[in-house]
Write a protein that holds these residues in place. Structure first.
Motif, PDB file in Angstrom:
ATOM      1  N   ASN A   1      -6.148   6.019 -15.039  1.00 55.28           N
ATOM      2  CA  ASN A   1      -5.152   6.896 -14.422  1.00 55.28           C
ATOM      3  C   ASN A   1      -5.094   6.856 -12.897  1.00 55.28           C
ATOM      4  OD1 ASN A   1      -3.121   8.734 -14.447  1.00 55.28           O
ATOM      5  ND2 ASN A   1      -4.442  10.525 -14.718  1.00 55.28           N
ATOM      6  N   GLY A   2      -4.953   5.668 -12.325  1.00 58.87           N
ATOM      7  CA  GLY A   2      -4.737   5.585 -10.882  1.00 58.87           C
ATOM      8  C   GLY A   2      -5.984   5.553 -10.026  1.00 58.87           C
TER       9      GLY A   2
ATOM     10  N   TYR B   1      -3.236  10.487  -1.439  1.00 57.82           N
ATOM     11  CA  TYR B   1      -2.163   9.543  -1.149  1.00 57.82           C
ATOM     12  C   TYR B   1      -1.461   9.900   0.159  1.00 57.82           C
ATOM     13  CZ  TYR B   1      -3.158   8.679  -6.026  1.00 57.82           C
ATOM     14  OH  TYR B   1      -3.804   8.408  -7.196  1.00 57.82           O
ATOM     15  N   VAL B   2      -1.224  11.192   0.362  1.00 60.49           N
ATOM     16  CA  VAL B   2      -0.563  11.605   1.597  1.00 60.49           C
ATOM     17  C   VAL B   2      -1.461  11.307   2.796  1.00 60.49           C
ATOM     18  CG1 VAL B   2       0.356  13.553   2.880  1.00 60.49           C
ATOM     19  CG2 VAL B   2       0.797  13.378   0.448  1.00 60.49           C
TER      20      VAL B   2
ATOM     21  N   PRO C   1      -0.270  25.019  -6.556  1.00 58.19           N
ATOM     22  CA  PRO C   1      -0.220  24.160  -7.745  1.00 58.19           C
ATOM     23  C   PRO C   1      -1.355  23.141  -7.661  1.00 58.19           C
ATOM     24  CG  PRO C   1       1.821  24.017  -6.440  1.00 58.19           C
ATOM     25  CD  PRO C   1       0.865  24.843  -5.659  1.00 58.19           C
TER      26      PRO C   1
ATOM     27  N   TYR D   1       3.328  13.459  -8.796  1.00 61.98           N
ATOM     28  CA  TYR D   1       2.843  14.839  -8.730  1.00 61.98           C
ATOM     29  C   TYR D   1       3.902  15.774  -8.161  1.00 61.98           C
ATOM     30  CZ  TYR D   1      -1.567  12.884 -10.146  1.00 61.98           C
ATOM     31  OH  TYR D   1      -2.534  12.233 -10.861  1.00 61.98           O
TER      32      TYR D   1
ATOM     33  N   TYR E   1       2.441   7.701  -6.598  1.00 62.73           N
ATOM     34  CA  TYR E   1       1.656   8.836  -7.076  1.00 62.73           C
ATOM     35  C   TYR E   1       2.129  10.144  -6.460  1.00 62.73           C
ATOM     36  CZ  TYR E   1      -1.263   5.907  -9.861  1.00 62.73           C
ATOM     37  OH  TYR E   1      -1.684   5.059 -10.835  1.00 62.73           O
ATOM     38  N   ILE E   2       2.541  10.070  -5.185  1.00 65.57           N
ATOM     39  CA  ILE E   2       3.087  11.280  -4.572  1.00 65.57           C
ATOM     40  C   ILE E   2       4.310  11.729  -5.371  1.00 65.57           C
ATOM     41  CG2 ILE E   2       4.177  12.235  -2.497  1.00 65.57           C
ATOM     42  CD1 ILE E   2       2.408  10.360  -0.850  1.00 65.57           C
TER      43      ILE E   2
ATOM     44  N   THR F   1      -3.724   9.083   3.111  1.00 65.79           N
ATOM     45  CA  THR F   1      -3.743   7.641   3.392  1.00 65.79           C
ATOM     46  C   THR F   1      -2.494   7.204   4.127  1.00 65.79           C
ATOM     47  OG1 THR F   1      -4.977   7.340   1.367  1.00 65.79           O
ATOM     48  CG2 THR F   1      -4.041   5.375   2.352  1.00 65.79           C
ATOM     49  N   LEU F   2      -1.344   7.676   3.638  1.00 67.38           N
ATOM     50  CA  LEU F   2      -0.086   7.285   4.288  1.00 67.38           C
ATOM     51  C   LEU F   2      -0.072   7.719   5.741  1.00 67.38           C
ATOM     52  CD1 LEU F   2       3.065   7.789   2.078  1.00 67.38           C
ATOM     53  CD2 LEU F   2       2.126   5.711   3.055  1.00 67.38           C
TER      54      LEU F   2
ATOM     55  N   VAL G   1       0.831  -1.204   0.000  1.00 69.46           N
ATOM     56  CA  VAL G   1       0.000   0.000   0.000  1.00 69.46           C
ATOM     57  C   VAL G   1       0.867   1.257   0.000  1.00 69.46           C
ATOM     58  CG1 VAL G   1      -1.778   1.263   1.249  1.00 69.46           C
ATOM     59  CG2 VAL G   1      -1.850  -1.216   1.185  1.00 69.46           C
TER      60      VAL G   1
ATOM     61  N   GLU H   1      -1.414  20.253  -8.497  1.00 69.32           N
ATOM     62  CA  GLU H   1      -0.925  18.921  -8.123  1.00 69.32           C
ATOM     63  C   GLU H   1      -1.097  18.639  -6.636  1.00 69.32           C
ATOM     64  OE1 GLU H   1       0.728  20.887 -10.179  1.00 69.32           O
ATOM     65  OE2 GLU H   1       0.746  19.710 -12.025  1.00 69.32           O
ATOM     66  N   ILE H   2      -1.131  19.722  -5.823  1.00 67.14           N
ATOM     67  CA  ILE H   2      -1.318  19.535  -4.382  1.00 67.14           C
ATOM     68  C   ILE H   2      -2.571  18.704  -4.117  1.00 67.14           C
ATOM     69  CG2 ILE H   2      -1.897  20.748  -2.235  1.00 67.14           C
ATOM     70  CD1 ILE H   2       0.917  21.247  -2.848  1.00 67.14           C
TER      71      ILE H   2
ATOM     72  N   PHE I   1      -6.122   2.534  -7.849  1.00 68.21           N
ATOM     73  CA  PHE I   1      -5.211   2.586  -6.701  1.00 68.21           C
ATOM     74  C   PHE I   1      -5.755   3.509  -5.617  1.00 68.21           C
ATOM     75  CE2 PHE I   1      -1.823   1.297  -9.877  1.00 68.21           C
ATOM     76  CZ  PHE I   1      -1.774   0.001  -9.400  1.00 68.21           C
TER      77      PHE I   1
ATOM     78  N   ARG J   1       8.748  24.204 -12.224  1.00 72.22           N
ATOM     79  CA  ARG J   1       9.449  25.405 -11.776  1.00 72.22           C
ATOM     80  C   ARG J   1      10.883  25.483 -12.306  1.00 72.22           C
ATOM     81  NH1 ARG J   1       5.459  24.512  -9.695  1.00 72.22           N
ATOM     82  NH2 ARG J   1       4.062  25.983  -8.687  1.00 72.22           N
TER      83      ARG J   1
ATOM     84  N   ILE K   1       5.364  19.213  -9.780  1.00 73.67           N
ATOM     85  CA  ILE K   1       5.484  20.490  -9.071  1.00 73.67           C
ATOM     86  C   ILE K   1       6.905  21.030  -9.216  1.00 73.67           C
ATOM     87  CG2 ILE K   1       5.457  21.584  -6.787  1.00 73.67           C
ATOM     88  CD1 ILE K   1       3.214  19.707  -6.000  1.00 73.67           C
TER      89      ILE K   1
ATOM     90  N   ASN L   1      -3.977  16.622  -6.202  1.00 72.06           N
ATOM     91  CA  ASN L   1      -3.757  15.258  -6.677  1.00 72.06           C
ATOM     92  C   ASN L   1      -3.026  14.427  -5.635  1.00 72.06           C
ATOM     93  OD1 ASN L   1      -3.256  16.872  -9.667  1.00 72.06           O
ATOM     94  ND2 ASN L   1      -4.794  15.299  -9.474  1.00 72.06           N
ATOM     95  N   ILE L   2      -2.086  15.070  -4.963  1.00 75.69           N
ATOM     96  CA  ILE L   2      -1.264  14.351  -3.983  1.00 75.69           C
ATOM     97  C   ILE L   2      -2.068  14.007  -2.731  1.00 75.69           C
ATOM     98  CG2 ILE L   2       0.601  14.695  -2.333  1.00 75.69           C
ATOM     99  CD1 ILE L   2       2.287  15.871  -4.357  1.00 75.69           C
TER     100      ILE L   2
ATOM    101  N   ALA M   1      -6.565   2.632  -1.766  1.00 77.79           N
ATOM    102  CA  ALA M   1      -6.226   3.469  -0.621  1.00 77.79           C
ATOM    103  C   ALA M   1      -7.459   3.717   0.234  1.00 77.79           C
ATOM    104  CB  ALA M   1      -5.632   4.794  -1.091  1.00 77.79           C
TER     105      ALA M   1
ATOM    106  N   ILE N   1       2.506   2.091  -3.362  1.00 71.25           N
ATOM    107  CA  ILE N   1       1.562   2.590  -4.370  1.00 71.25           C
ATOM    108  C   ILE N   1       1.270   4.065  -4.105  1.00 71.25           C
ATOM    109  CG2 ILE N   1      -0.824   2.441  -5.182  1.00 71.25           C
ATOM    110  CD1 ILE N   1      -0.645  -0.584  -4.814  1.00 71.25           C
ATOM    111  N   MET N   2       1.066   4.411  -2.830  1.00 73.59           N
ATOM    112  CA  MET N   2       0.815   5.815  -2.477  1.00 73.59           C
ATOM    113  C   MET N   2       2.019   6.676  -2.874  1.00 73.59           C
ATOM    114  SD  MET N   2      -2.102   5.559  -1.154  1.00 73.59           S
ATOM    115  CE  MET N   2      -2.550   3.978  -1.824  1.00 73.59           C
TER     116      MET N   2
END
Lengths: 366, 303
Positions: free
Chosen positions: B218-219, B274-275, B265, A162, A158-159, B277-278, A151, B267-268, B222, A170, A166, B270-271, B226, A154-155
């Protein structure tokens, strides 16, 4: 004859060859079923492997270079998966570690000091270190907090994806999909290879890969660290009881595992591109590395051979497409190979069944 | 406030497939089989539904009927592919992570291969019209998702069948000893996760895009996985997790319209799932909510 067949099914290498052949067999049948000529698939594979085009008799050595170049990340990601697997961890996070390595290598390439050799070396080393850190995270979560590595990786994949966006957005000269070109000093191209392989992308990364394979073999087979890890993989409790520090073992092995994947990212970033990329999806080298390691039984030699096979398949894709074979057949073959590997446990069941039958017969006769 | 209400339909559109898949994954783990192939099964369902819908549209089938049939086909084909995982995990004692990974890899190939054969392109042809929203601006998929949650809760916690299924995931040996057929139960659970993931894939493609491509899922599978962990293997928890994750995803799309969020951004967002869950897994560590036999093959008669 019977004995040798049994031996073949019991040796890991034998099973791997069998599994690969089965994967190709089913793939071939599928191609034939949809009304295409499977022979074209093998022609494409031959051309990708030897550079020889059987249809017009022309030779182009560039294909050999590209096959080798494609196998570099596969082999490294396979080593990454294999190293963790030996400690009993299923590292699906190769992709994330690869992405982090790639991202940091791009960053150093774009912003680092433009000094000959030092520049690319710094970029590659950063990739290794960041990949290792991304791996350690998994190890610590597993060892300290008992978070399942399946698990958490997998997390983290994706982190990483992205996070990479980010960071890369830049970078200097960033558009929606690429950054500015790297300075010359960051490249790991090899003029000699470029010349002898007719302008393939083969680069110095292959030397780093060979070094990595050797390192893998050395740590696993020749050091007490590797011994402790393999012991942990076989039986965690027994390893703990015999004084092997299991938590440390897990964290270190995840670090090394991540380092291999990070290196793969660094090599792709500097070797296969002249500019940084802003990823919109995964490159999938990390995921395919799982299959590579499984086919190669997590040994140094096996993983290298399996990685070469996967590099060959990837390089053959455009050739297949040009011969009217959908190139996705290679993904299907890879997927089938992994499923057949999962079914390997069935062999053991079959063996047990046969032993039981034999025993019953013996008892029945007497 | 009004922006949030305006957002609700799109949040529901994004949450529904994730939730449907997550409930399937939860049922599967409750029975003791871990299914990381959810992502691949969603892709297969999405490709099937998209292809079916395009072909039926072209042959002039009634629009609503075509949609229903397309979803149904996604449902069925998802179930068929999950049988591979079921046979591997239940009958052949295979490593469940490996066979799940295999199906995920296979699905990438199979879906695009099928598109190449059917449509001569690396994606399905575009369909003219997907699902339509109702008077409230909500897609029917949201109601399907709610129904799936309620039904799964009822089955798992209110009838003996569900209790038996959960017993197989907690202590298969004990379950077997009181006459429960562990293999049958696990087959049911794996196929349930397959059909639900297939259905969810269809929901994604028919509400959020106009064709199936290799990027459609696209995920999401997954994220569903989670959500199962984050929701602590309970229907309501999983629903809450899916809602949270779906909202985060929706934000990544609509953050541009909200001035206060535009500085971040995208993407924050999107993240975020996952964060979260962790972090949650770390915080809950020590207390094990997962079914205790999840991921372990069960051999009859072995202690």
């Amino acid at each position: 004859m019977k004995l040798s067949r049994q031996k073949l099914l019991q040796s890991d290498g034998g099973v791997s060859v069998l599994v690969v052949l089965l994967g190709f067999l089913v793939g071939t049948i599928l191609v034939a079923l949809v009304g295409k000529n499977p022979l074209n698939m093998y022609k494409a594979l031959l051309q990708a492997l030897t550079g020889y085009n059987i249809d017009n008799g022309r030779m182009n050595v560039r294909y050999i270079g590209e096959t080798l170049n494609y196998s570099v990340p596969f082999i490294l990601c396979g080593l990454s998966m294999g190293f963790a697997k030996r400690v009993g961890l299923f590292n699906i996070g190769g992709e994330g570690q690869y992405i982090m390595g790639m991202t940091i290598a791009q960053m150093v390439a774009l912003l680092g000091p433009q000094v000959q050799t030092l520049h690319w070396l710094l970029a590659i080393l950063s990739a290794i270190v960041v990949g290792a850190l991304w791996g350690v995270l998994v190890g610590v979560l597993k060892a300290k907090y008992e978070v399942s590595e399946v698990v958490s990786t997998i997390m983290l994949n994706y982190i990483a994806l992205y996070l990479s966006r980010i960071i890369s957005l830049r970078m200097p000269g960033a558009t929606t999909f690429r950054t500015a070109n790297y300075p010359e000093t960051a490249m790991i191209g090899n003029e000699f290879f470029t010349r002898i392989t007719n302008f393939s992308l083969l680069n110095n990364g292959i030397f780093m890969m060979i070094l990595a394979v050797f390192t893998y073999w050395f740590i696993m087979e020749k050091t007490s660290l590797g011994y402790g890890m393999r012991a942990t993989g076989f039986n965690k409790e027994a390893a703990r009881a015999s004084g092997i520090p299991v938590v440390k073992s897990i964290s270190i092995s995840m670090a090394i595992s991540g380092a291999f994947a990070g290196l793969a990212g660094g090599i792709i970033a500097l070797g296969s591109f002249r500019h940084g990329r802003i990823l919109s999806g995964m490159d999938n080298y990390g995921f395919d590395g799982i299959a590579v390691a499984l086919v190669g039984n997590c040994t140094a030699l096996g993983t290298t051979l399996a990685g070469l096979l996967f590099g060959l398949l990837k390089n053959a894709q455009p050739l297949m497409q040009s011969k009217q074979i959908p190139k996705e057949i290679t993904f299907i073959i890879q997927g089938l190979i992994v499923i057949f590997i999962a079914l390997r446990s069935a062999l053991k069941l079959y063996q047990q069944y046969k032993e039981k039958k034999a025993l019953q017969k013996e008892v029945g006769v007497r | 406030m009004s922006t949030i209400i305006n957002m609700l339909p799109s949040v529901l559109m994004i949450v529904a497939p994730i939730l449907i898949t997550a409930i399937g994954g939860m049922i599967c783990e409750k029975s003791g089989v871990v299914n990381i192939a959810l992502e691949g099964l969603m892709a297969i369902g999405a490709c099937t539904a998209a292809s079916a819908h395009v072909l039926m549209e072209a042959s002039g089938v009634n629009h609503s009927l075509s949609l229903i049939l397309a979803l149904l086909m996604g449902f069925v084909v998802g179930g068929l592919f999950s049988l591979v995982h079921a046979a591997a995990a239940i009958n052949l004692n295979a490593d469940q992570t490996i066979s799940g990974t295999g199906i995920n890899l296979l699905s990438v190939g199979v879906t695009i291969f099928a598109s190449q054969i059917l449509f001569n392109a690396d994606r399905t042809r575009e369909f003219r019209m997907g699902m339509q929203t109702d008077a409230l601006g909500v897609y029917p998929t949201a109601y399907i998702a709610i129904a799936v949650v309620v039904i799964s809760w009822f089955i798992l916690y209110k009838i003996p069948f569900g209790m038996h299924l959960r017993a197989c995931g907690e202590h298969p040996g004990a379950a077997e000893s009181v006459g429960i057929n562990v293999k049958k139960m696990r087959y049911f659970a794996v196929v349930a996760s397959g059909v639900l993931a297939g259905l969810a894939g269809g929901c994604v493609v028919l509400t959020q895009t106009i064709q199936y491509t290799s990027n459609t899922i696209n995920g999401r599978g997954f994220i569903a996985l989670a959500a199962v962990s984050f929701g602590r293997w309970r229907p309501l928890g999983v629903a809450g997790a899916a809602l949270l994750f779906g909202t985060a995803q929706a934000f990544s799309i609509i953050a541009n319209n909200i001035p206060a969020l535009r500085v971040l951004p995208t993407e924050i967002f999107n993240i975020l799932p996952y964060v979260v869950t962790l972090v949650a897994l770390v915080l809950f560590s020590g207390k094990n909510y997962a079914p205790s036999a999840a991921g372990k093959p069960y051999e009859k008669g072995a202690s």
